[in-house]
Scaffold this active site. Structure first.
Site, PDB file in Angstrom:
ATOM      1  CG  HIS A  18       4.028   1.265  10.686  1.00 38.79           C
ATOM      2  ND1 HIS A  18       4.587   0.368  11.299  1.00 38.79           N
ATOM      3  CD2 HIS A  18       3.868   1.119   9.318  1.00 38.79           C
ATOM      4  CE1 HIS A  18       5.340  -0.561  10.126  1.00 38.79           C
ATOM      5  NE2 HIS A  18       4.805  -0.054   9.165  1.00 38.79           N
ATOM      6  CE  LYS A  42       6.300  -7.182   3.680  1.00 37.13           C
ATOM      7  NZ  LYS A  42       6.365  -5.745   4.306  1.00 37.13           N
ATOM      8  NE  ARG A  98       9.139   2.891   3.916  1.00 40.89           N
ATOM      9  CZ  ARG A  98       9.296   1.854   3.966  1.00 40.89           C
ATOM     10  NH1 ARG A  98      10.001   1.314   5.161  1.00 40.89           N
ATOM     11  NH2 ARG A  98       9.385   0.951   3.052  1.00 40.89           N
ATOM     12  CB  SER A 136       8.396  -3.973   9.744  1.00 41.55           C
ATOM     13  OG  SER A 136       7.357  -2.969  10.024  1.00 41.55           O
TER      14      SER A 136
HETATM   15  O1  PNS Z   1       2.853  -3.602   5.384  1.00 40.35           O
HETATM   16  P1  PNS Z   1       3.031  -4.213   4.099  1.00 40.35           P
HETATM   17  O2  PNS Z   1       3.232  -5.608   4.020  1.00 40.35           O
HETATM   18  O3  PNS Z   1       3.578  -3.195   3.003  1.00 40.35           O
HETATM   19  O4  PNS Z   1       1.322  -4.130   3.718  1.00 40.35           O
HETATM   20  C1  PNS Z   1       0.732  -4.623   2.357  1.00 40.35           C
HETATM   21  C2  PNS Z   1      -0.641  -4.893   2.329  1.00 40.35           C
HETATM   22  C3  PNS Z   1      -1.192  -5.651   3.563  1.00 40.35           C
HETATM   23  C4  PNS Z   1      -1.163  -3.488   2.241  1.00 40.35           C
HETATM   24  C5  PNS Z   1      -1.114  -5.539   0.871  1.00 40.35           C
HETATM   25  O5  PNS Z   1      -0.164  -6.655   0.726  1.00 40.35           O
HETATM   26  C6  PNS Z   1      -2.417  -5.819   1.047  1.00 40.35           C
HETATM   27  O6  PNS Z   1      -3.327  -5.131   0.810  1.00 40.35           O
HETATM   28  N1  PNS Z   1      -2.800  -7.080   1.266  1.00 40.35           N
HETATM   29  C7  PNS Z   1      -4.250  -7.644   1.015  1.00 40.35           C
HETATM   30  C8  PNS Z   1      -4.426  -8.602  -0.009  1.00 40.35           C
HETATM   31  C9  PNS Z   1      -5.032  -7.635  -1.208  1.00 40.35           C
HETATM   32  O7  PNS Z   1      -5.732  -6.757  -1.007  1.00 40.35           O
HETATM   33  N2  PNS Z   1      -4.286  -7.485  -2.356  1.00 40.35           N
HETATM   34  C10 PNS Z   1      -4.133  -6.819  -3.422  1.00 40.35           C
HETATM   35  C11 PNS Z   1      -3.851  -5.332  -3.170  1.00 40.35           C
HETATM   36  S1  PNS Z   1      -3.381  -4.383  -4.482  1.00 40.35           S
END
Ligand code: PNS
Length: 168
Positions: A18, A42, A98, A136
């Site tokens: 990150h 999560k 990745r 993570s």
């Molecule tokens: O680190 P992660 O868990 O891969 O991140 C995922 C994240 C936080 C980017 C995604 O779950 C997100 O954007 N969540 C916020 C809610 C949202 O906007 N959902 C629609 C995304 S298409």
């Protein structure tokens, strides 16, 4: 007009992968928001939101030169990523890729976000090869089982992992 990007994620905890992505994003954008999702789907977070935010700020300040670190904001958000983008005036979302296995879900998210907010575009950085195996989720598992993750996460995270109450 300044170019503002949001780098959203659970960051539980942040890894060197990150940090690599955010530093490279800061070379492209004027301001980058390291945006930590408050209510990640999560399960079993290893760190509370406050600890995650503190570890990220400390790690960014330790790794990036001051001129770069001062352009990286660390913030929490709840709700949609695109709403947070609108709130802070960001035109871009940054994500790291990745491996090919990341591609499918990232493609779906990028298209969905674009549907929700056509003015916000997603930019991908290929995670540095030396960090491309990191996740993570695995860091969390190793740390919970007493393994050494000091080569995977910044010192700001290792120290906080060591400070945790032992799990019974
Ligand atoms: O680190 P992660 O868990 O891969 O991140 C995922 C994240 C936080 C980017 C995604 O779950 C997100 O954007 N969540 C916020 C809610 C949202 O906007 N959902 C629609 C995304 S298409």
């Amino acid at each position: 007009m300044s170019r503002v990007a949001v780098y959203p994620g659970s960051f539980d905890p942040i890894t060197y992968g990150h940090l690599d992505v955010v530093a490279r994003a800061a070379a492209v954008f004027d301001r980058v928001y390291f945006a930590v999702l408050v209510n990640s789907a999560k399960r079993n977070p290893i760190f509370s939101l406050d600890v995650r935010l503190a570890a990220i700020r400390e790690a960014v300040d330790a790794v990036c030169p001051p001129e770069v670190a001062s352009r990286i904001e660390v913030d929490a958000f709840d709700g949609l990523t695109v709403d947070f983008c609108r709130k802070v005036g960001a035109q871009f979302v940054v994500r790291g890729l990745r491996a090919v296995s990341d591609f499918e879900s990232e493609l779906q998210m990028a298209h969905t976000n674009r549907k929700l907010a056509p003015e916000v575009d997603t930019v991908f950085f290929m995670t540095a090869l030396e960090h491309s195996y990191l996740s993570s989720t695995l860091v969390k598992e190793i740390a919970n089982l007493g393994g050494d993750v000091s080569e995977m996460v910044p010192a700001a995270v290792s120290r906080r992992l060591a400070d945790r109450e032992p799990r019974l």
